[in-house]
Design an enzyme around this catalytic site. Structure first.
Site, short mmCIF file in Angstrom:
data_model
loop_
_atom_site.label_atom_id
_atom_site.label_comp_id
_atom_site.label_asym_id
_atom_site.label_seq_id
_atom_site.Cartn_x
_atom_site.Cartn_y
_atom_site.Cartn_z
N GLY A 25 30.18 38.94 38.92
CA GLY A 25 31.21 38.58 37.96
C GLY A 25 32.11 39.80 37.73
O GLY A 25 32.13 40.73 38.54
N ARG A 26 32.81 39.81 36.63
CA ARG A 26 33.67 40.95 36.33
C ARG A 26 32.94 42.08 35.62
O ARG A 26 33.43 43.20 35.55
CB ARG A 26 34.88 40.51 35.49
CG ARG A 26 35.94 39.83 36.33
CD ARG A 26 37.22 39.56 35.56
NE ARG A 26 36.99 38.68 34.44
CZ ARG A 26 37.10 39.03 33.16
NH1 ARG A 26 37.46 40.23 32.81
NH2 ARG A 26 36.86 38.15 32.20
N GLU A 53 32.67 45.81 37.02
CA GLU A 53 33.84 46.69 37.11
C GLU A 53 33.93 47.64 35.92
O GLU A 53 34.43 48.75 36.06
CB GLU A 53 35.13 45.90 37.29
CG GLU A 53 35.61 45.18 36.07
CD GLU A 53 36.79 44.26 36.32
OE1 GLU A 53 37.64 44.14 35.41
OE2 GLU A 53 36.87 43.65 37.40
N CYS A 91 27.23 39.58 44.62
CA CYS A 91 28.65 39.49 44.33
C CYS A 91 29.27 40.87 44.08
O CYS A 91 29.29 41.71 44.96
CB CYS A 91 28.86 38.52 43.17
SG CYS A 91 30.57 38.02 42.90
N HIS A 92 29.75 41.13 42.86
CA HIS A 92 30.33 42.42 42.50
C HIS A 92 29.29 43.41 41.98
O HIS A 92 29.61 44.54 41.67
CB HIS A 92 31.44 42.23 41.46
CG HIS A 92 32.71 41.68 42.04
ND1 HIS A 92 32.82 40.37 42.47
CD2 HIS A 92 33.91 42.25 42.27
CE1 HIS A 92 34.04 40.17 42.94
NE2 HIS A 92 34.72 41.29 42.83
N TYR A 127 30.41 40.24 47.55
CA TYR A 127 31.55 39.32 47.62
C TYR A 127 32.48 39.86 48.72
O TYR A 127 32.76 41.06 48.75
CB TYR A 127 32.26 39.24 46.26
CG TYR A 127 33.30 38.16 46.24
CD1 TYR A 127 32.93 36.82 46.26
CD2 TYR A 127 34.65 38.48 46.24
CE1 TYR A 127 33.87 35.82 46.28
CE2 TYR A 127 35.61 37.49 46.25
CZ TYR A 127 35.22 36.15 46.27
OH TYR A 127 36.17 35.15 46.30
#
Length: 184
Positions: A85-86, A89, A115-116, A135
């Site tokens: 997900g975000r 970051e 993913c991330h 990802y």
């Protein structure tokens, strides 16, 4: 009962937190979710829609964090799971989380990332010389972190198990559970 840690935060992909959480509980592990603070986390849903060049984002589940990163004793856990997900970051900038993740690599414990999530392991130097997936948009980031990127449902490199995104959950968790069983 062996314990597994999930590290995450707001804007994590709902399925990438909840699927491993429930799957690991089903296997008999005790699972704790840690975040920057003990609070109700707000997850998101990433989906793929025709005509969009990338994924879309919608509000997802809310779920309580069991622990703040500052409360985590990495020695109490068999392994760590890093959802995408975000959240990764901004979480990669958290010094408490970086200490936690570094301790898992230093102790040679199993790590599952999706993913991330590999943005976090990259932030602690955990990808240098390894084979990983993530990802697909992160291929250059993985190479910059010193990893060899493979576009595959799951990549196992020693005790590190990585996956692209939630559509790959069954393969990812099947491989991670093999690693956990072998380590036990």
């Amino acid at each position: 009962m062996a314990k597994i840690l999930i590290v995450t935060g707001d804007a994590a992909e709902s399925l990438e937190v909840m699927y491993p959480y429930q799957r690991l509980l089903e296997e008999g592990y005790e699972v704790d979710i840690a975040a920057p603070a003990r609070k109700q986390l707000r997850f998101v849903v990433h989906d793929f829609e025709p005509g969009f060049d990338t994924y879309t984002e919608k509000p997802g589940y809310t779920w309580p964090a069991d622990l703040a990163f500052s409360e985590v004793d990495p020695g109490a856990y068999l392994a760590v799971v890093i959802p995408g997900g975000r959240a990764p970051e901004y979480l990669r900038n958290d010094p408490e989380l970086r200490k936690i993740l570094k301790s898992f690599f230093d102790a040679d414990k199993p790590v599952a990332q999706i993913c991330h999530g590999p943005l976090l392991t990259a932030a602690v130097g955990g990808l240098e010389g390894r084979r990983v997936t993530a990802y697909p948009a992160l291929e250059l980031d993985m190479q910059a972190a010193g990893a060899t990127f493979q576009d595959s449902a799951a990549v196992v490199d020693g005790l590190l198990v990585s996956s692209r995104a939630w559509p790959d959950h069954p393969t990812w968790m099947r491989e991670f559970l093999k690693v956990l069983r072998a380590k036990a």
